[in-house]
Design an enzyme around this catalytic site. Structure first.
Site, PDB file in Angstrom:
ATOM      1  N   LYS A  15       1.000  -1.304   0.093  1.00 24.17           N
ATOM      2  CA  LYS A  15       0.156  -0.029  -0.088  1.00 24.17           C
ATOM      3  C   LYS A  15       0.805   1.188   0.068  1.00 24.17           C
ATOM      4  O   LYS A  15       0.566   2.087  -0.577  1.00 24.17           O
ATOM      5  CB  LYS A  15      -1.095   0.009   1.175  1.00 24.17           C
ATOM      6  CG  LYS A  15      -0.835   0.377   2.468  1.00 24.17           C
ATOM      7  CD  LYS A  15      -1.805   0.067   3.311  1.00 24.17           C
ATOM      8  CE  LYS A  15      -1.649   0.319   4.841  1.00 24.17           C
ATOM      9  NZ  LYS A  15      -1.601   1.739   5.121  1.00 24.17           N
ATOM     10  N   SER A  16       2.122   1.240   0.568  1.00 24.94           N
ATOM     11  CA  SER A  16       2.921   2.356   0.432  1.00 24.94           C
ATOM     12  C   SER A  16       3.384   2.597  -1.037  1.00 24.94           C
ATOM     13  O   SER A  16       3.162   3.756  -1.347  1.00 24.94           O
ATOM     14  CB  SER A  16       4.159   2.282   1.363  1.00 24.94           C
ATOM     15  OG  SER A  16       4.072   2.390   2.482  1.00 24.94           O
ATOM     16  N   GLN A 173       6.059   9.524   5.825  1.00 22.04           N
ATOM     17  CA  GLN A 173       4.948  10.278   5.276  1.00 22.04           C
ATOM     18  C   GLN A 173       5.143  11.767   5.190  1.00 22.04           C
ATOM     19  O   GLN A 173       4.713  12.236   4.321  1.00 22.04           O
ATOM     20  CB  GLN A 173       3.836   9.967   6.218  1.00 22.04           C
ATOM     21  CG  GLN A 173       3.404   8.526   6.204  1.00 22.04           C
ATOM     22  CD  GLN A 173       2.060   8.235   6.881  1.00 22.04           C
ATOM     23  OE1 GLN A 173       1.749   9.140   7.858  1.00 22.04           O
ATOM     24  NE2 GLN A 173       1.391   7.073   6.991  1.00 22.04           N
ATOM     25  N   ASP A 320       5.341  -0.645  11.181  1.00 20.57           N
ATOM     26  CA  ASP A 320       4.104  -1.225  10.997  1.00 20.57           C
ATOM     27  C   ASP A 320       3.973  -2.896  11.513  1.00 20.57           C
ATOM     28  O   ASP A 320       2.975  -3.553  11.588  1.00 20.57           O
ATOM     29  CB  ASP A 320       3.694  -1.350   9.531  1.00 20.57           C
ATOM     30  CG  ASP A 320       3.198   0.089   8.869  1.00 20.57           C
ATOM     31  OD1 ASP A 320       3.096   0.861   9.870  1.00 20.57           O
ATOM     32  OD2 ASP A 320       3.446   0.398   7.961  1.00 20.57           O
ATOM     33  N   LYS A 347      -0.822   5.896  15.740  1.00 18.35           N
ATOM     34  CA  LYS A 347      -1.220   5.125  14.502  1.00 18.35           C
ATOM     35  C   LYS A 347      -2.574   5.174  14.475  1.00 18.35           C
ATOM     36  O   LYS A 347      -3.402   5.920  14.807  1.00 18.35           O
ATOM     37  CB  LYS A 347      -0.250   3.743  14.290  1.00 18.35           C
ATOM     38  CG  LYS A 347       1.215   3.989  14.214  1.00 18.35           C
ATOM     39  CD  LYS A 347       1.386   4.233  12.891  1.00 18.35           C
ATOM     40  CE  LYS A 347       3.043   4.637  12.683  1.00 18.35           C
ATOM     41  NZ  LYS A 347       3.120   5.460  11.353  1.00 18.35           N
ATOM     42  N   ARG A 351      -1.450   1.624  19.579  1.00 15.93           N
ATOM     43  CA  ARG A 351      -1.062   0.303  19.215  1.00 15.93           C
ATOM     44  C   ARG A 351      -0.157  -0.423  20.344  1.00 15.93           C
ATOM     45  O   ARG A 351      -0.097  -1.521  20.453  1.00 15.93           O
ATOM     46  CB  ARG A 351      -0.275   0.165  17.830  1.00 15.93           C
ATOM     47  CG  ARG A 351      -1.128   0.378  16.758  1.00 15.93           C
ATOM     48  CD  ARG A 351      -0.565  -0.071  15.591  1.00 15.93           C
ATOM     49  NE  ARG A 351      -1.444  -0.143  14.185  1.00 15.93           N
ATOM     50  CZ  ARG A 351      -1.125   0.133  12.968  1.00 15.93           C
ATOM     51  NH1 ARG A 351       0.065   0.476  12.580  1.00 15.93           N
ATOM     52  NH2 ARG A 351      -1.923   0.019  12.039  1.00 15.93           N
TER      53      ARG A 351
HETATM   54  C1  S3P Z   1       4.074   5.026   5.425  1.00  8.21           C
HETATM   55  C2  S3P Z   1       5.063   5.295   6.458  1.00  8.21           C
HETATM   56  C3  S3P Z   1       4.650   4.820   7.826  1.00  8.21           C
HETATM   57  C4  S3P Z   1       3.788   3.844   7.996  1.00  8.21           C
HETATM   58  C5  S3P Z   1       2.593   3.845   7.134  1.00  8.21           C
HETATM   59  C6  S3P Z   1       2.863   3.867   5.736  1.00  8.21           C
HETATM   60  C7  S3P Z   1       4.404   5.368   4.121  1.00  8.21           C
HETATM   61  O1  S3P Z   1       4.259   5.856   8.689  1.00  8.21           O
HETATM   62  O2  S3P Z   1       3.267   3.565   9.490  1.00  8.21           O
HETATM   63  O3  S3P Z   1       1.859   2.425   7.470  1.00  8.21           O
HETATM   64  O4  S3P Z   1       3.757   4.806   3.302  1.00  8.21           O
HETATM   65  O5  S3P Z   1       5.080   6.287   3.935  1.00  8.21           O
HETATM   66  P1  S3P Z   1       5.187   7.107   9.125  1.00  8.21           P
HETATM   67  O6  S3P Z   1       6.256   7.478   8.074  1.00  8.21           O
HETATM   68  O7  S3P Z   1       4.394   8.060   9.546  1.00  8.21           O
HETATM   69  O8  S3P Z   1       5.942   6.383  10.151  1.00  8.21           O
END
Ligand code: S3P
Length: 441
Positions: A15-16, A173, A320, A347, A351
């Protein structure tokens, strides 16, 4: 615990990576020879982001079925709402979608007037958004949160300047939001993190012709830049594979094969940690061409699991995977500790709180810390009887629901476990319960 776990499991698209590919559809130059982007087994987060980008005008959804999502990229939209009629865009439950879109939309609004409002569901609306708004504002974007949360208002035109950003948390993110906005700023944008984070955005943009690089904790890109859109292979999600890696490692009679899983080194920490604990994991790389390495993972029952301590930057690499790693910790002989994982509290749910509560329902000795947990594990192999199942609270969090099922299936739990919400797994892994059922859950 179920009798045997022997299977080949086909996992949902990462999904990323998939959400980044969808967001890119609104940012780049269309290559007219390019075919539509195809995403296998899209999760609800991926679908939410596809709909959000469609609403912005950056792509057209051609086919939206459980096994495939096909979209045609349309490039930068001509209109993005007005002050009187803002364009409202629903990001569903996806934190990645909302934060990355905030950066992408800020970039798009650098060159045209408009007013976009990013909204989310109840859980997403409770998550911190000032952390993404602040760096975008420092570049010159007009971004307003609602008491630090969604809805997020982004208004253009504004002029974006290329800056050095020191982000307070090692979040991919936030990094990605700044990088996507940085595409519209003239000059060098540097993003410095306090620790490592996944690098999918850098890999994708470099693949699409943008001048961008990543050293361990610094991303550097030169703008203005228009990605040259072309489809690329999207791997299966290693964070979904994680549940089966732990299940097979802990269970006494398991042999699971997981094909075409993403093997980006910023995402494979769970493989190293489980191996360090004694897991038997083999990896066979595919020879796929694209920004993301992928391959087949085979996991067989460990003979004996030793405990582990996870702290510092390792927590970010495993962010994750930590709820399901707790299940492996519970199946190891002795004391395992998690520290420096305060980010887990913001999150999709808290969690730390929910993982600890889930393990207690499973009969595991665990204590909660502000930034982690301490688990006194034992290599129990419970043959779960048909007694009444213990009900576990998920707060609608997909990873808590799936970690709960793995605690039951792998034999870590002394009683059968059931979750209060099965639907929530669709956020990242829609077929999870049918795969679990096929293995005897
Ligand atoms: C993600 C980054 C992570 C992760 C999330 C997806 C991404 O979050 O927990 O499920 O796709 O960049 P953070 O970057 O805020 O830790």
């Amino acid at each position: 615990m179920q009798g045997r776990l022997h299977a080949t499991i086909t996992l949902p698209a990462d999904k990323s990576v998939a959400q980044r590919a969808l967001i890119a559809c609104a940012l780049g130059d269309i290559d007219h020879d390019s075919s539509p982007l195809s995403i296998a087994r899209p999760s609800a987060d991926v679908r939410s982001t596809a709909r959000a980008v469609e609403r912005l005008g950056g792509l057209q959804i051609e086919r939206d079925e459980p096994t495939v999502l096909d979209v045609t990229p349309l490039g930068p939209p001509a209109e993005l709402g007005t002050e009187e009629h803002p364009l409202q865009v629903d990001c569903g439950n996806s934190g990645t979608g909302m934060r990355l879109l905030a950066g992408a939309v800020a970039g798009l609004l650098a060159t045209r007037p408009g007013h976009v409002i990013l909204t989310g569901d109840e859980s997403l609306s409770a998550r911190p958004m000032e952390r993404v708004a602040a760096p975008l504002r420092s570049m010159g974007a007009y971004v307003r949160t609602t008491d630090g949360h969604a809805p997020l208002h982004i208004t253009g035109p504004h002029r974006l300047v290329a800056l050095d950003h020191h982000l307070p948390v090692p979040s991919a993110q936030l990094l990605s939001a700044v990088a996507l906005a940085g595409l519209a700023a003239s000059g060098t944008t540097r993003i410095l993190l306090p620790g490592p984070a996944r690098d999918h955005t850098e890999r994708m943009l470099a693949h699409l012709g943008v001048e961008i690089s990543r050293s361990e904790t610094t991303t550097t890109l030169t703008g203005p830049a228009l990605p040259r859109l072309r489809p690329f292979p999207i791997p299966a999600d290693i964070s979904a594979a994680a549940f089966w890696m732990v299940a097979a490692t802990v269970h006494p009679d398991a042999d699971l094969t997981l094909p075409h899983v993403g093997l980006n080194p910023t995402r494979t920490a769970l493989i190293s940690v489980l191996r360090e604990m004694g897991a038997r994991i083999e990896v066979y790389p595919d020879d796929t061409l694209g920004p993301e390495p992928m391959g087949t993972i085979r996991v067989r029952s460990a003979h004996e699991l030793t405990p582990i301590t996870i702290a510092g930057s390792d927590t970010a690499d495993l962010i994750d995977e930590l709820p399901v790693l707790a299940v492996a910790m519970a199946g190891a002989r002795g004391r395992s500790t998690l520290a420096d994982a305060g980010e887990l509290r913001v999150k999709e749910s808290d969690r730390i709180d929910l993982t600890v509560a889930m393990l207690r329902s499973a009969g595991v000795e665990v204590s909660e810390r502000e930034d982690g947990w301490v688990i006194d594990g034992s290599p129990r192999r419970h043959q779960v009887q048909a007694e009444a199942a213990h009900r576990v609270r998920t707060a609608g969090d997909h990873r808590i629901a799936m970690a709960t099922v793995i605690a039951d299936l792998s034999g870590v739990s002394e009683a059968p476990l059931e979750v209060d919400d099965r639907e929530c797994v669709a956020v990242s892994y829609p077929g999870f319960f049918s795969d679990a059922r096929a293995l005897g859950y």
